[in-house]
Scaffold this motif. Structure first.
Motif, short mmCIF file in Angstrom:
data_model
loop_
_atom_site.label_atom_id
_atom_site.label_comp_id
_atom_site.label_asym_id
_atom_site.label_seq_id
_atom_site.Cartn_x
_atom_site.Cartn_y
_atom_site.Cartn_z
N LEU A 84 16.77 -36.60 12.50
CA LEU A 84 16.58 -37.26 11.20
C LEU A 84 15.97 -38.65 11.41
O LEU A 84 15.01 -39.03 10.74
CB LEU A 84 17.90 -37.36 10.45
CG LEU A 84 17.83 -38.06 9.09
CD1 LEU A 84 16.90 -37.31 8.14
CD2 LEU A 84 19.22 -38.19 8.48
N SER A 85 16.52 -39.38 12.34
CA SER A 85 16.02 -40.71 12.66
C SER A 85 14.55 -40.66 13.09
O SER A 85 13.72 -41.45 12.61
CB SER A 85 16.87 -41.32 13.77
OG SER A 85 16.31 -42.48 14.28
N CYS A 88 12.16 -39.87 10.16
CA CYS A 88 12.07 -41.02 9.24
C CYS A 88 11.23 -42.14 9.84
O CYS A 88 10.40 -42.75 9.15
CB CYS A 88 13.46 -41.52 8.87
SG CYS A 88 14.36 -40.39 7.79
N THR A 110 19.38 -44.03 9.67
CA THR A 110 19.27 -42.58 9.46
C THR A 110 19.92 -41.79 10.60
O THR A 110 20.39 -40.67 10.37
CB THR A 110 17.81 -42.16 9.26
OG1 THR A 110 17.02 -42.62 10.35
CG2 THR A 110 17.26 -42.71 7.95
N LEU A 113 23.41 -41.71 9.51
CA LEU A 113 23.52 -40.81 8.35
C LEU A 113 23.51 -39.35 8.80
O LEU A 113 24.34 -38.55 8.34
CB LEU A 113 22.37 -41.08 7.37
CG LEU A 113 22.32 -40.17 6.14
CD1 LEU A 113 23.58 -40.35 5.29
CD2 LEU A 113 21.06 -40.45 5.33
#
Length: 163
Positions: A84-85, A88, A110, A113
């Motif tokens: 995810l990181s 992004c 992120t 998250l």
């Protein structure tokens, strides 16, 4: 030097960062709070090697570090947060509107998250989301520090691509 040698070198560097990070007692009583030293390598790869190679190094580092220093759950959480990181950070970088430090901060946020959402799913307990404000703050602080470090390294490296 061949491309595979460079990739091996950066993978080794990322694994060293993972190992060093595992030795640093950095915790606020919430699991998953880390400095994110390996994100320096990912950012360097994004800016000097390209998206594909950066993704390969990121995923391989997560899998190998999980096998060497962690367990199956650490691999699962790290993959969720790391992917995810990564995506992004790639999206923000491609806009051309954000600097290295901002991209790194978003990466830190992120990553946390992704990990907390994975934990909520695995443990089946939405109460874990109460940890997110602390993880958000930790992601911002560590992301900015890592971003400033990566920016300084990028400034001192040659401007051309690694390979």
């Amino acid at each position: 030097m061949k491309k595979t040698a460079y990739l091996g070198l950066f993978l080794a560097l990322a694994l060293i960062c993972s190992y060093v990070e595992s030795l640093i007692p950095f915790s606020f009583g919430i699991p998953g709070v880390k400095l994110g030293l390996t994100n320096i390598v990912v950012i360097l790869m994004l800016y000097r090697a390209g998206i594909k190679d950066a993704l390969v190094i990121s995923v391989l580092r997560i899998l190998l570090a999980g096998m060497l220093f962690g367990n199956l759950f650490s691999i699962l959480y790290s993959l969720a947060g790391g992917l995810l990181s990564f995506f992004c950070m790639v999206m923000l970088k491609q806009t051309g509107k954000f600097g290295v430090t901002a991209i790194s901060a978003i990466g830190g946020i992120t990553h946390n998250l992704g990990q907390i959402l994975t934990a909520v799913f695995v443990v089946e307990n939405a109460n874990l989301l109460y940890y997110f404000p602390t993880l958000l703050l930790a992601g911002v602080i560590t992301g900015v520090l890592i971003g400033m470090t990566a920016q300084e390294i990028l400034f001192r490296l040659p401007k051309e691509k690694f390979f």
